[in-house]
Structures are given as structure tokens and as C-alpha cells.
Write a protein that holds these residues in place. Structure first.
Motif, PDB file in Angstrom:
ATOM      1  N   UNK A   1      -8.943   5.248  -0.545  1.00 11.05           N
ATOM      2  CA  UNK A   1      -9.944   4.188  -0.349  1.00 11.05           C
ATOM      3  C   UNK A   1      -9.792   3.039  -1.351  1.00 11.05           C
ATOM      4  N   UNK A   2      -9.639   3.358  -2.625  1.00 11.68           N
ATOM      5  CA  UNK A   2      -9.548   2.318  -3.661  1.00 11.68           C
ATOM      6  C   UNK A   2      -8.296   1.469  -3.475  1.00 11.68           C
ATOM      7  N   UNK A   3      -7.174   2.090  -3.162  1.00 10.74           N
ATOM      8  CA  UNK A   3      -5.932   1.339  -2.948  1.00 10.74           C
ATOM      9  C   UNK A   3      -6.039   0.430  -1.733  1.00 10.74           C
TER      10      UNK A   3
ATOM     11  N   UNK B   1       0.832  -1.201   0.000  1.00 13.34           N
ATOM     12  CA  UNK B   1       0.000   0.000   0.000  1.00 13.34           C
ATOM     13  C   UNK B   1       0.867   1.251   0.000  1.00 13.34           C
ATOM     14  N   UNK B   2       1.871   1.279   0.864  1.00 11.58           N
ATOM     15  CA  UNK B   2       2.778   2.431   0.935  1.00 11.58           C
ATOM     16  C   UNK B   2       3.523   2.600  -0.391  1.00 11.58           C
ATOM     17  N   UNK B   3       3.946   1.494  -1.000  1.00 10.66           N
ATOM     18  CA  UNK B   3       4.702   1.551  -2.256  1.00 10.66           C
ATOM     19  C   UNK B   3       3.878   2.140  -3.407  1.00 10.66           C
ATOM     20  N   UNK B   4       2.562   2.018  -3.343  1.00  6.61           N
ATOM     21  CA  UNK B   4       1.688   2.563  -4.398  1.00  6.61           C
ATOM     22  C   UNK B   4       1.622   4.087  -4.392  1.00  6.61           C
ATOM     23  N   UNK B   5       1.957   4.685  -3.269  1.00  5.43           N
ATOM     24  CA  UNK B   5       1.784   6.133  -3.118  1.00  5.43           C
ATOM     25  C   UNK B   5       3.059   6.768  -2.576  1.00  5.43           C
ATOM     26  N   UNK B   6       3.857   7.384  -3.450  1.00  2.00           N
ATOM     27  CA  UNK B   6       5.134   7.950  -3.004  1.00  2.00           C
ATOM     28  C   UNK B   6       4.999   9.034  -1.941  1.00  2.00           C
ATOM     29  N   UNK B   7       3.834   9.637  -1.827  1.00  2.00           N
ATOM     30  CA  UNK B   7       3.646  10.688  -0.817  1.00  2.00           C
ATOM     31  C   UNK B   7       3.408  10.129   0.582  1.00  2.00           C
ATOM     32  N   UNK B   8       3.234   8.816   0.697  1.00  2.00           N
ATOM     33  CA  UNK B   8       3.054   8.189   2.006  1.00  2.00           C
ATOM     34  C   UNK B   8       4.414   7.726   2.520  1.00  2.00           C
TER      35      UNK B   8
ATOM     36  N   UNK C   1     -12.364  -2.846   3.396  1.00  2.00           N
ATOM     37  CA  UNK C   1     -12.598  -1.410   3.482  1.00  2.00           C
ATOM     38  C   UNK C   1     -12.248  -0.979   4.894  1.00  2.00           C
ATOM     39  N   UNK C   2     -11.699   0.211   5.006  1.00  2.00           N
ATOM     40  CA  UNK C   2     -11.321   0.713   6.323  1.00  2.00           C
ATOM     41  C   UNK C   2     -11.397   2.221   6.383  1.00  2.00           C
TER      42      UNK C   2
END
Length: 192
Positions: A157-159, A119-126, A167-168
């Protein structure tokens, strides 16, 4: 960790690895054997953590009888700064600080550290994430805490559904806001 005893150099044993570190006499951490390479990494990723942060102990030893390359022990620890008071200068670790396998069942589905890393790897801003399992109204609830400067929690949400298969609720935390304790999945449920 072998516990306290008469000898000032006790062994820190992990499975069948043999000695990888020795406890200093002053209980000032465990000194890694000079013939062993020890890394402290984020559980589920293998990425090294900064000095002082808690992570999984990964061992490399080039023993010809039993070589290991980046063997993940499943044990958590942290690198200690400075030198040992006993005079030895090799890397020091704090000793056993828990287990790395934080796999947790939430709403009937297993959530694993590898999924949180994906999940973190999908979003460089995280910068990092922490999944928290809670009980609310007698039901499991998954809260995904994301350390980021982003401001739109709904954007993830989608990621989260795709990667964690659940869902969380998303909570955004400012950079540096999550604890540096090696926990990526926290089970905070209370069944009382």
C-alpha cells in the motif's frame, strides 16, 4: 504496417525511420532488415521481454545520415520464433500490435508505465505488475495486480501511494498469472 498489396516485400514504416522490416508473402510476420537492430522491450523500462511476449519496438540503426540508438517507436509487437517460409532467416516480428503509451488518467491523476516499472523495481519479489482502471459506483477505482509469490497485499500500500500517487486495491497474482501482452496499464472502464 503498410497493409496488403501486390509486392511480397512491403515496408513496415515507423515515423521517419524508413524501412525496418518487410512483410513476408505468406503473411507469416515481418522480417527485420539486416541493417537494423530491433528489440522488443517492456514499455516504460527498456528491459527486453522474452521471445513471443508483446512489448514496445526499439530500433537501433547506424545509418551515418540518420543514426538512431535505442529509439523507442511507441509501437507494440512481438518476436516470432523460427524462420520465415520465404527462406529469409533474420528476426521476425508479428507486426503492429498497438501503442506503447498506455498513460491513463485515474481519479484525475496520470498513471504512466514508468511509474508501474518503478513500483516493480522497489520490490524484488514482484515479477511484474498491471494497473487496471475500473468504474465502480460511478467512480474511478485503481486495482494494482502484482505477480508475486508474496501473500500480504497490504505490504504494498505505501509503495503504491508513493510511486503511483494514488491509493488502490491490491490483487496478488501467482507467478505467471498476468498476461504476457505488453499491457502494464489497462483501462477497463465502461461509461455506459
Amino acid at each position: 504496417y503498410a497493409g496488403r498489396g501486390i509486392s511480397c516485400l512491403q515496408c513496415y514504416a515507423t515515423a521517419d525511420l524508413g524501412n525496418i522490416a518487410y512483410e513476408s508473402a505468406a503473411m507469416e510476420g515481418m522480417i527485420v532488415d539486416e541493417h537494423v537492430l530491433v528489440e522488443i522491450v517492456t514499455p516504460g523500462t527498456g528491459d527486453p521481454v522474452p521471445e513471443g511476449e508483446v512489448g514496445e519496438v526499439v530500433v537501433t540503426t547506424l545509418n551515418p545520415d540518420y543514426p538512431l540508438i535505442r529509439f523507442a517507436t511507441g509501437d507494440m509487437s512481438a518476436v516470432m520464433a523460427g524462420s520465415s517460409p520465404c527462406g529469409r532467416t533474420n528476426l521476425r516480428i508479428k507486426g503492429w500490435m498497438g501503442r506503447a503509451d498506455q498513460t491513463t488518467k485515474i481519479k484525475g491523476m496520470f498513471v504512466r508505465p514508468e511509474q508501474v516499472a518503478a513500483l516493480v523495481a522497489r520490490h524484488p519479489e514482484i515479477d511484474r505488475a498491471r494497473v487496471v482502471a475500473r468504474r465502480e459506483d460511478d467512480q474511478d477505482v485503481m486495482v494494482v495486480r502484482l505477480e508475486t509469490s508474496a501473500t500480504d497485499a497490504d505490504a504494498y500500500d505505501a509503495s503504491i501511494s508513493a510511486v503511483l500517487k494514488l491509493k488502490g486495491r491490491v490483487e496478488l497474482v501467482s507467478p505467471g498469472g498476468l498476461p504476457r501482452d505488453g499491457v502494464v496499464i489497462e483501462d477497463a472502464r465502461n461509461y455506459d
